[in-house]
Scaffold this motif. Structure first.
Motif, PDB file in Angstrom:
ATOM      1  N   LYS A  47      10.344  -0.353  10.282  1.00 25.99           N
ATOM      2  CA  LYS A  47       9.624  -0.797   9.230  1.00 25.99           C
ATOM      3  C   LYS A  47       8.164   0.353   9.042  1.00 25.99           C
ATOM      4  O   LYS A  47       8.039   0.582   7.710  1.00 25.99           O
ATOM      5  N   VAL A  48       7.840   1.031   9.984  1.00 25.49           N
ATOM      6  CA  VAL A  48       6.871   2.046   9.801  1.00 25.49           C
ATOM      7  C   VAL A  48       7.314   3.134   9.069  1.00 25.49           C
ATOM      8  O   VAL A  48       6.752   3.956   8.034  1.00 25.49           O
ATOM      9  N   PHE A  49       8.724   3.452   9.381  1.00 21.21           N
ATOM     10  CA  PHE A  49       9.415   4.662   8.724  1.00 21.21           C
ATOM     11  C   PHE A  49       9.760   4.471   7.303  1.00 21.21           C
ATOM     12  O   PHE A  49       9.410   5.464   6.380  1.00 21.21           O
ATOM     13  N   LYS A  50       9.967   3.283   7.041  1.00 20.84           N
ATOM     14  CA  LYS A  50      10.144   2.926   5.471  1.00 20.84           C
ATOM     15  C   LYS A  50       8.984   2.186   4.801  1.00 20.84           C
ATOM     16  O   LYS A  50       8.943   2.079   3.810  1.00 20.84           O
ATOM     17  N   ALA A  51       7.661   2.256   5.664  1.00 16.17           N
ATOM     18  CA  ALA A  51       6.534   1.647   5.137  1.00 16.17           C
ATOM     19  C   ALA A  51       6.872   0.173   4.690  1.00 16.17           C
ATOM     20  O   ALA A  51       6.628   0.170   3.357  1.00 16.17           O
ATOM     21  N   GLU A  52       7.666  -0.530   5.231  1.00 11.41           N
ATOM     22  CA  GLU A  52       7.952  -1.793   4.855  1.00 11.41           C
ATOM     23  C   GLU A  52       6.958  -2.895   5.229  1.00 11.41           C
ATOM     24  O   GLU A  52       7.050  -3.326   6.356  1.00 11.41           O
ATOM     25  N   PHE A  53       6.372  -3.632   4.290  1.00 10.16           N
ATOM     26  CA  PHE A  53       5.448  -4.426   4.567  1.00 10.16           C
ATOM     27  C   PHE A  53       5.050  -5.172   3.321  1.00 10.16           C
ATOM     28  O   PHE A  53       5.431  -4.739   2.318  1.00 10.16           O
ATOM     29  N   GLU A  54       4.529  -6.393   3.690  1.00 13.43           N
ATOM     30  CA  GLU A  54       4.064  -7.369   2.497  1.00 13.43           C
ATOM     31  C   GLU A  54       2.601  -7.686   2.465  1.00 13.43           C
ATOM     32  O   GLU A  54       2.052  -8.070   3.481  1.00 13.43           O
ATOM     33  N   CYS A  55       1.869  -7.622   1.158  1.00 16.09           N
ATOM     34  CA  CYS A  55       0.791  -7.991   1.194  1.00 16.09           C
ATOM     35  C   CYS A  55       0.492  -9.461   1.003  1.00 16.09           C
ATOM     36  O   CYS A  55       1.205  -9.916   0.433  1.00 16.09           O
ATOM     37  N   PRO A  56      -0.452 -10.252   1.937  1.00 14.99           N
ATOM     38  CA  PRO A  56      -0.726 -11.621   1.779  1.00 14.99           C
ATOM     39  C   PRO A  56      -1.109 -12.118   0.280  1.00 14.99           C
ATOM     40  O   PRO A  56      -1.682 -11.069  -0.366  1.00 14.99           O
ATOM     41  N   PRO A  57      -0.886 -13.166  -0.276  1.00 15.83           N
ATOM     42  CA  PRO A  57      -1.264 -13.573  -1.471  1.00 15.83           C
ATOM     43  C   PRO A  57      -2.813 -13.378  -1.960  1.00 15.83           C
ATOM     44  O   PRO A  57      -3.063 -13.388  -3.033  1.00 15.83           O
ATOM     45  N   TRP A  58      -3.632 -13.665  -0.681  1.00 17.27           N
ATOM     46  CA  TRP A  58      -4.982 -13.707  -1.113  1.00 17.27           C
ATOM     47  C   TRP A  58      -5.534 -12.175  -1.310  1.00 17.27           C
ATOM     48  O   TRP A  58      -6.664 -12.145  -1.547  1.00 17.27           O
ATOM     49  N   PHE A  59      -4.776 -11.055  -1.056  1.00 17.29           N
ATOM     50  CA  PHE A  59      -5.364  -9.757  -1.677  1.00 17.29           C
ATOM     51  C   PHE A  59      -5.414  -9.476  -3.136  1.00 17.29           C
ATOM     52  O   PHE A  59      -4.627 -10.043  -3.927  1.00 17.29           O
ATOM     53  N   SER A  60      -6.620  -9.204  -3.495  1.00 20.22           N
ATOM     54  CA  SER A  60      -6.758  -9.004  -4.907  1.00 20.22           C
ATOM     55  C   SER A  60      -5.787  -7.688  -5.462  1.00 20.22           C
ATOM     56  O   SER A  60      -5.267  -7.177  -4.521  1.00 20.22           O
ATOM     57  N   THR A  61      -5.651  -7.576  -6.733  1.00 16.41           N
ATOM     58  CA  THR A  61      -4.655  -6.792  -7.315  1.00 16.41           C
ATOM     59  C   THR A  61      -5.024  -5.361  -6.747  1.00 16.41           C
ATOM     60  O   THR A  61      -4.327  -4.499  -6.543  1.00 16.41           O
ATOM     61  N   GLU A  62      -6.507  -5.178  -6.985  1.00 10.41           N
ATOM     62  CA  GLU A  62      -7.040  -3.694  -6.724  1.00 10.41           C
ATOM     63  C   GLU A  62      -6.636  -3.461  -5.236  1.00 10.41           C
ATOM     64  O   GLU A  62      -6.534  -2.117  -5.063  1.00 10.41           O
ATOM     65  N   ALA A  63      -7.241  -4.252  -4.454  1.00  7.66           N
ATOM     66  CA  ALA A  63      -6.998  -4.045  -2.850  1.00  7.66           C
ATOM     67  C   ALA A  63      -5.328  -3.966  -2.656  1.00  7.66           C
ATOM     68  O   ALA A  63      -5.063  -2.934  -1.778  1.00  7.66           O
ATOM     69  N   LYS A  64      -4.645  -4.552  -3.237  1.00  3.43           N
ATOM     70  CA  LYS A  64      -3.123  -4.452  -2.967  1.00  3.43           C
ATOM     71  C   LYS A  64      -2.673  -3.063  -3.419  1.00  3.43           C
ATOM     72  O   LYS A  64      -1.831  -2.297  -2.664  1.00  3.43           O
ATOM     73  N   ARG A  65      -3.083  -2.618  -4.608  1.00  2.31           N
ATOM     74  CA  ARG A  65      -2.891  -1.291  -5.062  1.00  2.31           C
ATOM     75  C   ARG A  65      -3.351  -0.149  -4.125  1.00  2.31           C
ATOM     76  O   ARG A  65      -2.500   0.778  -3.990  1.00  2.31           O
ATOM     77  N   LEU A  66      -4.686  -0.471  -3.742  1.00  4.46           N
ATOM     78  CA  LEU A  66      -4.971   0.872  -2.914  1.00  4.46           C
ATOM     79  C   LEU A  66      -4.148   0.701  -1.561  1.00  4.46           C
ATOM     80  O   LEU A  66      -3.735   1.845  -1.065  1.00  4.46           O
ATOM     81  N   VAL A  67      -3.854  -0.580  -0.856  1.00  4.30           N
ATOM     82  CA  VAL A  67      -3.178  -0.372   0.361  1.00  4.30           C
ATOM     83  C   VAL A  67      -1.800   0.120   0.194  1.00  4.30           C
ATOM     84  O   VAL A  67      -1.319   1.250   1.141  1.00  4.30           O
ATOM     85  N   SER A  68      -1.208  -0.013  -0.971  1.00  2.00           N
ATOM     86  CA  SER A  68       0.341   0.394  -1.225  1.00  2.00           C
ATOM     87  C   SER A  68       0.102   2.013  -1.461  1.00  2.00           C
ATOM     88  O   SER A  68       1.271   2.640  -1.176  1.00  2.00           O
ATOM     89  N   LYS A  69      -0.917   2.772  -1.638  1.00  2.00           N
ATOM     90  CA  LYS A  69      -1.085   4.180  -2.002  1.00  2.00           C
ATOM     91  C   LYS A  69      -1.492   4.634  -0.512  1.00  2.00           C
ATOM     92  O   LYS A  69      -1.363   5.969  -0.371  1.00  2.00           O
ATOM     93  N   LEU A  70      -2.001   3.835   0.326  1.00  2.00           N
ATOM     94  CA  LEU A  70      -2.576   4.315   1.741  1.00  2.00           C
ATOM     95  C   LEU A  70      -1.202   4.341   2.610  1.00  2.00           C
ATOM     96  O   LEU A  70      -1.134   5.289   3.442  1.00  2.00           O
ATOM     97  N   LEU A  71      -0.430   3.406   2.553  1.00  2.13           N
ATOM     98  CA  LEU A  71       0.911   3.381   3.294  1.00  2.13           C
ATOM     99  C   LEU A  71       2.201   3.708   2.874  1.00  2.13           C
ATOM    100  O   LEU A  71       2.989   2.932   2.478  1.00  2.13           O
ATOM    101  N   VAL A  72       1.656   5.188   2.335  1.00  2.00           N
ATOM    102  CA  VAL A  72       3.107   5.702   1.818  1.00  2.00           C
ATOM    103  C   VAL A  72       3.823   6.507   2.889  1.00  2.00           C
ATOM    104  O   VAL A  72       3.195   7.508   3.406  1.00  2.00           O
TER     105      VAL A  72
END
Length: 449
Positions: free
Chosen positions: A228-253
């Motif tokens: 999962k780490v190799f593929k950066a395979e994760f899901e953000c919970p629904p309570w994440f704001s759109t901006e926070a979700k976007r930042l996390v997705s740019k960090l975990l690349v």
């Protein structure tokens, strides 16, 4: 009388620190609450057994932790105050952070977004400072993030950190280290990695944990988790704001070259909300080497004598400092004193007054502003704004013997690379007339082949 009195008797170390309750212990170290007797300041004192360190093969890790922490003076990094030692023990005196681990707060559940943002801002600010000094932490996780009495974050435990000299010829690190749930995929691939980019991945995992209350990559089977780490395979919970979700997705690349950088993070609107960049601390005072006097027979005057003669002569340079810093024939690294970089210290047979005058003249020729900090200590400030502001350097003269002085340069502020250039390209040529030996040049007199 031994200057270290036993814990059971008076709990006093070197006449300076009173030790108290045990805060924690590991394989070869115990950490005690302590109090600086003169100032009443609370400290944490890590007591390390040299014998156990050697037995466990951890000598390099301890030296690295001390070396890295000495470089880092930032409000969101636990401060190293002093390192002392005897023949059997090392005493690392640190800032006392009494709020506990951030992990304890996260273990109770997810944080509100504003609170998570505050901790993430402080984390990124501190990590950026580490990277500007050439230090990668390599084990960032909530257990290594402490909270002070004001609820501010402090990075601790630089035992797995890397310094520039650990890079191989390819410019990469190759040691596998870190905590599995927080380690970057490129570390697991065993092909070399950029330590600063792996720190950013770990920051991404931390931000996810703060906002979610659980890890992004989880599985009872460690190999499945790694996939999962190799593929950066994760899901953000629904309570994440759109901006926070976007930042996390740019960090975990998974590709470190496509991962967001710290300057880019600092431009993200979600990150910038309420953010003010903290000011870095000034450098620490020179660490005390009194603990080595018995081993090396220092003839340094007592503090009272030094104070009485302050205006008449420079500080006496401790014998241990002189031998370990200047002589290429002695390797005292096993005593865990950090090595100074070549070009920052030299000996001279000139008088202290002549040395001070020569340094001032050379600095002004380079358009540096010159100010006197105290007797036999100058502050030199560069004319131009650099990457980390104006370069500020202190130059201090110490007396080793009536005919010999040691001159030490140290960076107070500014960029490390600019400081290295200042030492190597500006200071050496300008002071060649008064130099006897540069540190790291062995017994060769400056100018000789």
């Amino acid at each position: 009388m031994n200057r270290i009195e036993t814990m059971e008797e008076r709990t006093v170390l070197f006449g300076k620190y009173e030790t108290g309750r045990l805060l924690g212990k590991g394989t070869f170290a115990k950490v005690y609450y302590g109090r600086q007797i003169e100032t009443n300041e609370s400290v944490a004192i890590k007591v390390i057994s040299k014998e156990q360190v050697k037995k466990e093969g951890m000598m390099e890790q301890i030296k690295r932790e001390i070396s890295a922490t000495r470089l880092l003076r930032h409000p969101n990094i636990v401060q190293l105050k002093e390192v002392m030692a005897t023949k059997t023990k090392i005493f690392i005196v640190m800032e006392y952070v009494k709020g506990g681990e951030l992990f304890a707060k996260v273990a109770k559940g997810k944080l509100k977004e504003d609170q998570a943002r505050k901790y993430f801002q402080q984390l990124i600010s501190a990590v950026d400072f580490c990277h500007s000094r050439g230090v990668s932490h390599r084990d960032l996780k909530p257990e290594n993030l402490l909270l002070d009495e004001n609820g501010d974050l402090k990075i601790s435990d630089f035992g797995l950190s890397s310094l520039p000299e650990q890079l191989r010829n390819d410019g990469l690190l190759h040691t596998q280290c870190g905590t599995p749930a927080y380690v970057a995929p490129e570390v697991l691939r065993k092909k070399g990695y950029d330590g600063s980019k792996t720190d950013i991945w770990s920051c991404g995992v931390i931000l996810f944990v703060l906002l979610a209350g659980f890890l992004p990559f989880q599985d009872e089977n460690i190999m499945k988790m790694y996939r999962k780490v190799f593929k950066a395979e994760f899901e953000c919970p629904p309570w994440f704001s759109t901006e926070a979700k976007r930042l996390v997705s740019k960090l975990l690349v998974s590709d470190p070259e496509r991962r967001i950088t710290i300057p880019e993070i600092m431009r993200v609107p979600w990150f910038r909300k309420g953010y003010t960049r903290p000011l870095a601390f000034s450098p620490p005072p020179a660490s005390s080497d009194k603990s080595f006097d018995e081993d090396f027979g220092s003839t340094a005057p007592a503090p009272a004598d030094a104070a009485n003669h302050k205006s008449q002569s420079p500080n006496f340079f401790n014998a241990f400092q002189f031998i370990s810093s200047m002589s290429s024939g002695f390797d005292l690294s096993n005593l865990f004193e950090s090595k100074r970089k070549a070009g920052t210290m030299f000996t001279s047979k000139c008088s202290s007054a002549a040395i001070m005058a020569k340094i001032e003249h050379a600095a002004k020729a380079l358009s540096f502003k010159v100010g006197t900090v105290k007797d036999f200590k100058l502050r030199l400030q560069g004319p131009n704004e650099g990457r980390k502001g104006r370069l500020s350097v202190t130059a201090e003269v110490f007396e080793v013997a009536p005919e010999v002085a040691v001159v030490e340069f140290s960076k107070s502020a500014g960029d490390t690379l600019e400081y290295a250039k200042f030492c190597e390209e500006d200071v050496r040529p300008a002071l060649k007339d008064i130099v006897w030996t540069w540190q790291g040049d062995g017994n060769k007199v400056d100018g000789e082949e």
